[in-house]
Write a protein that holds these residues in place. Structure first.
Motif, PDB file in Angstrom:
ATOM      1  N   VAL A 150      -1.870 -18.694   6.629  1.00  0.00           N
ATOM      2  CA  VAL A 150      -1.726 -17.181   6.521  1.00  0.00           C
ATOM      3  C   VAL A 150      -1.571 -16.155   4.770  1.00  0.00           C
ATOM      4  O   VAL A 150      -1.969 -15.596   4.501  1.00  0.00           O
ATOM      5  CB  VAL A 150      -0.571 -16.455   7.676  1.00  0.00           C
ATOM      6  N   LEU A 194       1.612 -18.834  15.759  1.00  0.00           N
ATOM      7  CA  LEU A 194       1.301 -16.865  16.101  1.00  0.00           C
ATOM      8  C   LEU A 194       0.183 -16.414  16.582  1.00  0.00           C
ATOM      9  O   LEU A 194      -0.710 -17.771  16.468  1.00  0.00           O
ATOM     10  CB  LEU A 194       0.912 -16.363  14.365  1.00  0.00           C
ATOM     11  N   ASP A 198      -0.103 -11.036  15.828  1.00  0.00           N
ATOM     12  CA  ASP A 198       0.765 -11.055  14.520  1.00  0.00           C
ATOM     13  C   ASP A 198      -0.158 -11.530  13.079  1.00  0.00           C
ATOM     14  O   ASP A 198      -0.059 -11.146  12.702  1.00  0.00           O
ATOM     15  CB  ASP A 198       1.243 -12.306  14.729  1.00  0.00           C
ATOM     16  N   GLU A 201      -1.854  -8.299  12.165  1.00  0.00           N
ATOM     17  CA  GLU A 201      -0.906  -7.053  11.671  1.00  0.00           C
ATOM     18  C   GLU A 201      -0.774  -8.070  10.588  1.00  0.00           C
ATOM     19  O   GLU A 201      -0.613  -6.452   9.657  1.00  0.00           O
ATOM     20  CB  GLU A 201       0.623  -6.883  13.203  1.00  0.00           C
ATOM     21  N   ILE A 202      -0.643  -9.184  10.039  1.00  0.00           N
ATOM     22  CA  ILE A 202       0.222  -9.545   9.053  1.00  0.00           C
ATOM     23  C   ILE A 202      -1.367  -9.491   7.920  1.00  0.00           C
ATOM     24  O   ILE A 202      -0.354  -8.709   6.429  1.00  0.00           O
ATOM     25  CB  ILE A 202       0.902 -10.615   8.365  1.00  0.00           C
ATOM     26  N   LEU A 203      -1.919  -9.304   8.232  1.00  0.00           N
ATOM     27  CA  LEU A 203      -3.315  -9.532   7.011  1.00  0.00           C
ATOM     28  C   LEU A 203      -4.831  -8.102   7.015  1.00  0.00           C
ATOM     29  O   LEU A 203      -4.314  -7.977   5.914  1.00  0.00           O
ATOM     30  CB  LEU A 203      -4.046 -10.282   6.982  1.00  0.00           C
ATOM     31  N   ARG A 204      -3.643  -7.342   8.021  1.00  0.00           N
ATOM     32  CA  ARG A 204      -4.242  -5.988   8.340  1.00  0.00           C
ATOM     33  C   ARG A 204      -5.953  -6.584   7.437  1.00  0.00           C
ATOM     34  O   ARG A 204      -6.365  -5.352   7.035  1.00  0.00           O
ATOM     35  CB  ARG A 204      -3.460  -4.833   7.163  1.00  0.00           C
TER      36      ARG A 204
ATOM     37  N   LYS B  19       6.518 -15.074  11.984  1.00  0.00           N
ATOM     38  CA  LYS B  19       6.026 -13.864  11.400  1.00  0.00           C
ATOM     39  C   LYS B  19       6.886 -13.347  10.921  1.00  0.00           C
ATOM     40  O   LYS B  19       6.251 -12.352   9.561  1.00  0.00           O
ATOM     41  CB  LYS B  19       5.886 -12.994  12.950  1.00  0.00           C
ATOM     42  N   ARG B  30       2.644  -8.564  -2.823  1.00  0.00           N
ATOM     43  CA  ARG B  30       2.018  -8.075  -2.282  1.00  0.00           C
ATOM     44  C   ARG B  30       2.236  -7.026  -3.876  1.00  0.00           C
ATOM     45  O   ARG B  30       1.368  -6.592  -4.748  1.00  0.00           O
ATOM     46  CB  ARG B  30       1.390  -7.191  -1.112  1.00  0.00           C
TER      47      ARG B  30
END
Lengths: 270, 86
Positions: A150, A194, A198, A201-204, B19, B30
């Motif tokens: 991820v 995950l 999930d 949501e993290i990587l969008r 997560k 970022r």
């Protein structure tokens, strides 16, 4: 117009080549004239996954350096009439991939009437990976539900948004699609893995599919047949769904929830 | 692993940890992306010493340069200790 799609991930071993082979095959099965290019100079494997390794004579670097024509290097797929494979060079240096050279190959594919060109990116963030995404119109980000994959996907998204021609031109950006592979609904249910939600949501990035962890992927690569051709396998169905969504059809996610095996299945297997 | 989980054979639920860790590290990476990184600090410190020594006598150790993140701001702090006047 040719649509160029890069299959990338940053991390190695997450299923880029498996996905490139099945995605390209799926588009060809739908009737589109499709080419799939291996950008992994020095470590080519797409030819093995497509089952055409013994027919490789010329490769991408030969075409770029003018030692062979594109027509000489393109290998016709054994399953699909309108699918062609352009292998990577096994011996040359990866610096042989020049931006001008890659651009010319892609232009020539357009002149040959290809509707889709799939660029199978190598792992990492170096030249081969950057060349594979430079001219992309769309990107499939292959991600395993696992922390290092991820994080690397997020990295490659940053590179896509900085180095692709579309990003540099400042026009419409590269269209991104998230593909979660090696997914195990049971482990997600048990809180050990995950979930695809999930990861999303993290990587969008909008999700284009979830490919379940499955033995059929190894069966497929053993035989040199893209996994999408393995009849009655969940993986093949999941890849066909990916193609449907890519073409704008409505296909709800399948194979993402775990159903406890019934007594019968537990006793007799299934 | 607790005694209960040993008896019942349940496995630890680690997906949530994954997560949370990812959300933190990716948010940080970022933010760092596309911003000047702090690796110019040593060179800047040397140049500051060179400029200031033209007018005042200072040692390299008398100048401290640091970068700190405070919420949405980044604070560049330059601390110069001038020698005592005799």
């Amino acid at each position: 117009m040719t649509r160029i799609i890069v299959v990338t991930s940053g991390k190695g071993g997450v299923g880029k080549t498996t996905t490139s082979a099945s995605f390209a095959s799926g588009l060809a099965m739908r009737g589109f004239k499709t080419a799939v290019i291996d950008f992994d100079v020095g470590l080519r494997n797409l030819d093995l996954i497509m089952g055409c390794e013994r027919r490789v004579v010329y490769d991408l670097v030969n075409v770029i350096s003018g030692e062979a024509t594109l027509n000489q290097a393109l290998i016709k797929d054994k399953h699909c009439e309108n699918l062609f494979v352009l292998p990577a060079s096994q011996t040359r240096d990866k610096d042989a991939l020049t931006e001008e050279g890659v651009e010319k190959v892609l232009k020539d594919l357009e002149h040959l009437g290809f509707e889709y060109v799939i660029c199978d990116s190598p792992a990492g963030i170096e030249r081969g990976a950057v060349m594979a995404l430079t001219f992309a119109d769309e990107a499939i980000i292959v991600t395993n539900p696992e922390v290092s994959s991820v994080r690397d996907s997020d990295r490659i998204l940053g590179i896509l948004q900085a180095k692709s021609k579309r990003a540099q031109a400042g026009g419409e950006p590269v269209k991104e699609h998230l593909l979660v592979t090696r997914y195990s609904p049971k482990r997600v249910e048990d809180g050990e893995m995950l979930s695809y939600k999930d990861v999303q949501e993290i990587l969008r990035v909008p999700i284009i599919g979830v490919i379940p962890e499955s033995e059929s992927v190894l069966h497929a690569s053993n035989q040199g047949t893209p996994a999408i051709h393995i009849e009655q396998s969940e993986v093949a169905e999941a890849y066909k769904d990916v193609i449907a969504r890519f073409l704008g059809e409505d296909a709800p996610l399948r194979f993402v929830s775990y159903e406890k095996p019934g007594l019968f299945k537990r006793l007799f297997g299934g | 692993m607790s005694l209960l989980s040993l008896i019942f054979g349940s496995k630890p639920k680690t997906a949530n940890m994954a997560k949370e860790r990812l959300q933190l590290i990716i948010a940080r990476e970022r933010v760092d992306d596309g911003k000047p990184s702090a690796d110019f600090l040593p060179a800047m410190q040397q140049e500051l010493v060179a400029v200031i020594s033209k007018y005042v006598h200072v040692n390299a150790d008398d100048i401290k340069v640091s970068m700190e993140k405070k919420g949405n701001y980044e604070v560049l702090e330059v601390n110069i200790v001038l020698p005592e006047q005799n």
